[in-house]
Every structure is written in structure tokens, then in C-alpha cells.
Design an enzyme around this catalytic site. Sequence first.
Site, PDB file in Angstrom:
ATOM      1  N   GLU A  91       0.831  -1.214   0.000  1.00 15.73           N
ATOM      2  CA  GLU A  91       0.000   0.000   0.000  1.00 15.73           C
ATOM      3  C   GLU A  91       0.861   1.258   0.000  1.00 15.73           C
ATOM      4  O   GLU A  91       0.467   2.287  -0.562  1.00 15.73           O
ATOM      5  CB  GLU A  91      -0.962  -0.015   1.183  1.00 15.73           C
ATOM      6  CG  GLU A  91      -1.941  -1.188   1.180  1.00 15.73           C
ATOM      7  CD  GLU A  91      -2.725  -1.327  -0.112  1.00 15.73           C
ATOM      8  OE1 GLU A  91      -2.931  -0.317  -0.822  1.00 15.73           O
ATOM      9  OE2 GLU A  91      -3.136  -2.461  -0.432  1.00 15.73           O
ATOM     10  N   HIS A 104       3.064   6.229  -5.448  1.00 13.60           N
ATOM     11  CA  HIS A 104       2.579   6.507  -6.798  1.00 13.60           C
ATOM     12  C   HIS A 104       1.723   7.772  -6.791  1.00 13.60           C
ATOM     13  O   HIS A 104       1.736   8.551  -7.748  1.00 13.60           O
ATOM     14  CB  HIS A 104       1.773   5.304  -7.285  1.00 13.60           C
ATOM     15  CG  HIS A 104       1.568   5.255  -8.764  1.00 13.60           C
ATOM     16  ND1 HIS A 104       0.771   4.308  -9.368  1.00 13.60           N
ATOM     17  CD2 HIS A 104       2.027   6.031  -9.776  1.00 13.60           C
ATOM     18  CE1 HIS A 104       0.756   4.494 -10.681  1.00 13.60           C
ATOM     19  NE2 HIS A 104       1.516   5.536 -10.946  1.00 13.60           N
TER      20      HIS A 104
END
Length: 696
Positions: free
Chosen positions: A489, A495
Site C-alpha cells: 500500500e 505513486h
Amino acid sequence: MAKSGAKTGGTKPAEARKRAANPLLAPWRTPFKAPPFASIAPHHFPSAFKAALKAHRDEIAAIAGATAKPSFANTIVALEKSGAILNRVADVFFNLTSAHTNPELEAIQRDVAPLLAKHQSAVLLNRRLFLRIDDLHGRRDSLGLDAESLRLLERVHTNFVRAGAKLGAKSRRRIAEINTELATLGTAFNQNILADEQAWHMILDGERDLAGLPDSVRAAAAQAATDLGKPGLHAITLARSSVEPFLQFSDRRDLREDAWKAWVRRGELGGKTDNRKIIVRMIALRRELAGLLGYENFAAYVLDDTMAKTPDTVRGLLDKVWPAGLKRARAERDALEARARADGGNFDIAAWDWRYYAEKERKARYDLDEAEVRSYLTLDNVLAAAFDTAGRLFGLKFEERFDIPRYHEDVRAWEVTTKTGGKHVGLFLADYFARPSKRSGAWMSSYRTQHKLKGEVRPIVVNVMSVARGAPGEPTLLSFDDARTLFHEMGHGLHGLLSDVTYPSLAMTNVLHDFVELPSQLYEHWLSRPEVLKRFATHVKTGKPIPDRILKQLAAARTFNQGFQTVEYTASTLLDLELHTRADAGELDVDSFEREVLERIGMPAEITPRHRIPHFQHIIGGYAAGYYSYLWSEVMDADAFAAFEEAGDIFDRKTAQKLKTHIYSAGDRRDALAAYVAFRGRPPEIDGLLRKRGLA
């Protein structure tokens, strides 16, 4: 629709007063303009959605009805800037309904979901708006656009076409009806699963019920019982971090069977929370939708806009992995049955036995004790390792802040900055503990999207997990799988945090869905490396670093039980693909369909799909006909990490910079395969995946 941008102007005094009274609509004067959670109550959402929907409708009407010739600025950029208020309200609402819901929010969600679907259809099927977009798309090579702007135009045009904007009025109306009904059904499906999870727990009363459970699992079970209002006892819940360790360690076969059956039967218990009729209707609607859009089936429709492109390509990947995984799983089953017989078990291995005897086999084969490994993996230390890895790879610094509003006392907040220059990168929120108000699983989401439409707007990212909390005053210990999930995660979070694009529709994780798991799965690799574990895996009592003995055991056992894990996952992937390529137009019988598919592929009776259809939330949401994405991305992540190994340094600066530039910060600025090739120098190769899983 864009996720961020300009606000509407010219509000009337009465409207201005209403906005000022509603914290969702008023300016946020909090640090970094984070959502003011303490001021937000459920009753604020209906009026906020009403105002935000009207504002967005007005913006769309102005864009579609403009008399000026379509231009990139007055159509595409204007579309990107529209819906800022709606996105702000929706981001807060849907993050809360996933991570900290209540009956009032759930009731609002049932009302709002179809309204939002109807609104989105009205935008994407707006004929006048599409004609302006289509005109620009036809002239795209003469507009003088830079590469990112051209990519945005192409993606916007593709999204409208895929939504049905080219179709006749009758078909567009039917698509809008289908989308609205699907939204209603999806909301009910997810709420039913949460209800089933909230309704079940198992009380363990006394040493006989606790037999086999290590101290860390007992402590978590004691805390779970306290949370349920039963202090002094122990409880197992349907949070994955509670039920899986119980299945792994409990000596009580009868209790393991009870827990396993409760876990795998979520969504099919009969009564008002049963999801099977919902699935039947959703599959029929998706089939109809695909037909209206000119596709043979829903999988063909979904995959047409992915890296894979076709169901046959996905099936080709699965055909390489499934036989190897199945062969390995059968060998593992034989070993576990031998282990059970050696322990005096006069029975065939059942699904509720697999994890228990796998743990015994792992300990016997590698002298690796999962409970001992847990004692070196405190939540705080694993989180520190994830932060340190981000710092060494991407030059980031995480500073915990206590002035950031939070939606629950479990949530922690960090400001993320660059190590050099201290530039603000974004906010990172972490919400790791299981609770009844949170759906099970783990995910990354955001409260604000990065973009550069009106100056530099930096993101607010959240990671959510459902870890069993340690006893009061004691650190929370993670299994190695939980620690891997935290890194996974965090990869998604990075990202989002590192995103550096102009347009919100291309920002962060808004990429093709079989590319989105690459940054997350790639980040997992750093957790298992000695360079990370020797620094951060320290014993919960002594503080001593994890010994080389355990590191060697972990490395030796890296591919242990991979047959089980491959079969468990790939079976769910095949169910998803078969469900959405189903040729029979007759009404679906969910139970028979699942049973027939599993029999046809040779599914071992001792293994259950990781997600059975009645609780397969991935395919109700954004992974319909796309659960294969994890495996597709795993081909890339195994190949991508090899770039660091080939460089001789898992923190190699040059390789990390290329990774940041072409993958983590690039959003959807370019074609996904082109982005990967820009990083790696060539397309990915499947051999790395098979080696990683020990299947080669």
C-alpha cells in the site's frame, strides 16, 4: 470527469450563506487545507452533494453550450477544471464509507450512489459536449499540443467513446439506466459484506479454546474481545488479520472449521445480506452494456482499454501460470497430509486445515517459526522501514504532524517533503487497525489529487489496512504477510505522492488498471531484503536485530506454499474472467457456475479461491474482468526489481531516478508499455514471475 480544478462563481447571497454553514462547501482553513473532519457530520453530505452536483451541471452546460469554436483550452482544460466541489465532497464521503462508516452514512450512500452514476452518465453521454471533444480529436495533430496535452485529449475522447457517446439517443438513455442500477447494486453488495463481517465473531473462552495460539495472536484476540465489549475473553473476527492467524495456529480443528466457514460464506448466508441475486443482475446488466457498446462480452469491453487488450491474452498468461501452480499445490497437499498423519490426524486435509499444517511443515522444513518472525515486526518499525526505503530511493522525508485533522483516533498523519530543499510533497495518512466501521482488506485512496492547473496542488494520500491491534500498552506485531501488505500500500501511496503531472485526469494512480499494481507490488521487494530487515526488524522485547539465522530461513522458505497462494489467487482470476466472458445468455446460477468452473480447472478441494463470487468486492468495483491485473503487474514487478539487482545495489541512484521519472511520478502521461520500456529498456519478461514464485 476531472478530479480537481476551478470553482463556479457568482453564487447568490443565500447560496453563499448555505455554503458557509456547510464545512464541506466552505473554504478549508486547516493545515494544508486538509478536510476538517471534526466539523463534518453525516447530515452535511446530502446538501453538499446537491450543491456540488448543481455546480458541476452548470459548468458542463457552459462548456457544451459555448458558441466559440472548440479549443483545447475552452473544452478539454475547462472539463478538467470542472467538478472541483463535487470531487472534494465525494472524496471525503467515499473514503469515510470505506474506512469509518455508520448506519447514517450507509443510508446516504444508498441514496447518493445512483444519483452520482446518473450524473456521470449525463456528462459522458452529453452529445453537444462530445461533438466538441470529437472535433478536437479529429484535428489533434494540428493543434500544436505538447505530449501530455495530446495524451489527455486522447484519453478524454476514449473515455467518452467507451461510455457510449457515439451511440444513438435510445442506446445512450439505456446505458445511463444501466449505470444507475449498477451503482445501486454495487453499494448494496458491499454493505451486505460489511454487515456479515460485523455480525460474526467467535469467543474463545479458556485455555482449551486458545490452544496453539502464540502470545501475539492471543493478545490481538483479547483486544478484539475488549473492543466487542467482552473484556477478559478472547475473540476472533472476520478481519483477515484476525481469522487467518487463527486458521494458521489454532490446535482446535472444530473451531478452525467454524471460522473458515464463516469467512468463506460472507455474502451467501441467505436473508437480506445475500449477494447472489445482486451478482446475477449485475452480470446481466454488464452483458447488456457490452452489447450496446459493440463488444462480444463485458471482459472484451473492459480489456480493450488495458495493456492486455483481449481476454485471450489474459487467458494466455493464466494458462502459463495455472498448470505450474496446480502441480506445485498438489505436491504441497501431499506433504501436508503426511504431516497431519505424522501428528496423529486420521483424516484428509480440508480447507480449514491447510494453513495450520502448512505452518507446521514450514517450521519442520525450514525451522521457521511465524510467531518468532512476528516478534521482530512491530508495526512502527515496519512503517519506519517503508519510510526509510522511500527516502533512500526517492529522496523523501516523512515528519509526523499532530495538527492535521483526522477522521478517527487511529489515524496518523505525516507531511512528506524532499530531503533536499524541504519542498512539500504531500500529506500521508495511515489508518492500520481493524474495527467494525471499516471494510476488511487494505487499500490506498486520496483526499486530494495532484495537478498543476491552478498552481502546484499537492496530494493528500491515505493507506488503510485492517491489522489486529496489540494489547493496551503493547506494540502491534505484524505477520510477514501483513508487513508485505503495508509495503504494497505504501507503493500505491508513493505513486500518488510522487505524481508530477499537469492534468488531474492523468495524475497519480489514474493509469490503466493492469498497470496500477506495478508500483505497489514492486515496492514489496525491498521489505524482504537484508539491507532493510537488519536495520528495522528488531525484537519487540530486547531490541536486538533479526538474526542471520531467521533471514536465511526466510530466504529458504521464500517460495514455500507458493502453489497454494498461486492456486488461491489464480482461481479467483479465472472465476472473474469466466464470469465476464460467459457465453450462456440464460440466468446465472452463482453456486452452480462457481462449482462448475472450479471443477473444470481442476481446483483442489483443499483450497478455496481467495475471493468467492458472493464476496468478491474487487470485481464489483474497479477490477471487474480485471482481477488478473495483480498477476500481469507481477510480471513487470519481478522484471523491474531485477534492474536494481543487475545494478548491484537495491538503492542504486540512477535506476531509482529512472523508476521515479518513468513510473512513480508519471501518472498516465504516456502509454503504459512505453513507460515501462522507458524505465527498463525493453518489455517485461514472464520468466521473472515464475522464478519469483518458485514455479520455473
